[in-house]
Design an enzyme around this catalytic site. Structure first.
Site, mmCIF file in Angstrom:
data_model
loop_
_atom_site.group_PDB
_atom_site.id
_atom_site.type_symbol
_atom_site.label_atom_id
_atom_site.label_comp_id
_atom_site.label_asym_id
_atom_site.label_seq_id
_atom_site.Cartn_x
_atom_site.Cartn_y
_atom_site.Cartn_z
ATOM 1 N N CYS A 42 27.872 -24.904 -16.257
ATOM 2 C CA CYS A 42 28.516 -26.193 -16.455
ATOM 3 C C CYS A 42 29.928 -25.998 -17.006
ATOM 4 C CB CYS A 42 27.683 -27.044 -17.413
ATOM 5 S SG CYS A 42 28.333 -28.709 -17.669
ATOM 6 N N ASP A 44 31.225 -27.634 -19.317
ATOM 7 C CA ASP A 44 31.247 -28.044 -20.720
ATOM 8 C C ASP A 44 31.923 -26.976 -21.588
ATOM 9 O OD1 ASP A 44 30.296 -28.508 -23.527
ATOM 10 O OD2 ASP A 44 29.158 -30.110 -22.575
ATOM 11 N N ARG A 46 31.628 -26.292 -24.549
ATOM 12 C CA ARG A 46 30.767 -25.713 -25.588
ATOM 13 C C ARG A 46 29.884 -24.589 -25.046
ATOM 14 N NH1 ARG A 46 27.936 -31.254 -27.026
ATOM 15 N NH2 ARG A 46 27.979 -31.266 -24.732
ATOM 16 N N HIS A 98 22.503 -26.525 -19.597
ATOM 17 C CA HIS A 98 22.424 -26.595 -21.055
ATOM 18 C C HIS A 98 21.869 -27.948 -21.481
ATOM 19 C CE1 HIS A 98 25.999 -29.231 -21.802
ATOM 20 N NE2 HIS A 98 26.385 -28.727 -20.632
ATOM 21 N N CYS A 101 23.600 -32.019 -21.786
ATOM 22 C CA CYS A 101 24.633 -32.057 -20.744
ATOM 23 C C CYS A 101 25.048 -33.503 -20.487
ATOM 24 C CB CYS A 101 24.107 -31.417 -19.461
ATOM 25 S SG CYS A 101 25.291 -31.424 -18.097
#
Length: 214
Positions: A42, A44, A46, A98, A101
């Site tokens: 992803c 993302d 993080r 994750h 999400c």
């Protein structure tokens, strides 16, 4: 004065630290790229791929998009996969989702976000396929977390069904697919139990992973 001077300063400090610790690192890295793994994850911020599995630059080939989706018409993802498999000869392709999400949550809740709604339609298709199992869960929080897991499993299947992977398996190239999920709250990666190194193993691995999740 560049507006992102603090990032440029960070870069120089990082490069100096690496050179002090390992003087030959950058020349060696520049000479070749030979990763054994392709990470499809992803976007993302993080979820930093290399850091999560403690690999150095050059050891992990990476493709990222919102909600770690593999679509057979996405030439970006397919180009990365083809280069990784046919040129770099990676031995493992890992789809990594994750928990928490935002893309999966938006897909489940049907919240309009604009252009990205078309992309998240693929995650909604996963939800529709497993709707009875998702609706049996006690609340939306649990449903989103389970959909994060199911989305990974389904994307592994999508990877396996590309002509790139099918051709690699047909010619006997060692290539194994995996499905993992990362916990933002604890930093731990969980193996979702789907692993495939051939079309036959895909079917058994998929069935086992879905049984464990539904």
């Amino acid at each position: 004065m560049p507006s992102l001077k603090h990032l440029l300063d960070n870069n120089r400090a990082w490069a100096a630290e690496v050179r002090a610790r390992e003087p030959g690192f950058f020349p060696r890295l520049a000479a070749q790229q030979a990763p054994r793994y392709l990470w499809i994850g992803c976007s993302d911020s993080r979820v930093p791929a290399n850091e999560i599995v403690d690999l150095l630059p050059g050891e992990l080939f990476v493709h990222r998009n919102v909600a770690n989706v593999v679509v057979h018409t996405d030439l970006n993802c397919l180009s990365v996969l083809q280069y990784a498999v046919d040129v770099l000869r990676v031995e493992h392709v890992i789809v990594v989702g994750h928990y928490g999400c935002g893309g999966v949550q938006a897909a489940w809740q049907g919240r309009p976000l604009g252009l990205i709604d078309n992309w998240l339609r693929h995650v909604q298709d996963v939800a529709a396929r497993h709707l009875p199992a998702l609706e049996a869960l006690p609340d939306d929080g649990a449903r989103v977390e389970r959909l994060c897991e199911l989305n990974v499993v389904e994307q592994v299947v999508h990877v396996a069904r590309t002509t790139i992977v099918q051709d690699a398996w047909r010619r006997g190239q060692p290539l194994t697919l995996h499905g993992w999920i990362y916990g933002l709250s604890n930093g731990i990666v969980k193996d979702l139990g789907i692993e495939a190194h051939s079309p036959e193993s895909l079917e058994t691995g998929y069935a086992a992973a879905i049984r464990s999740l539904t």
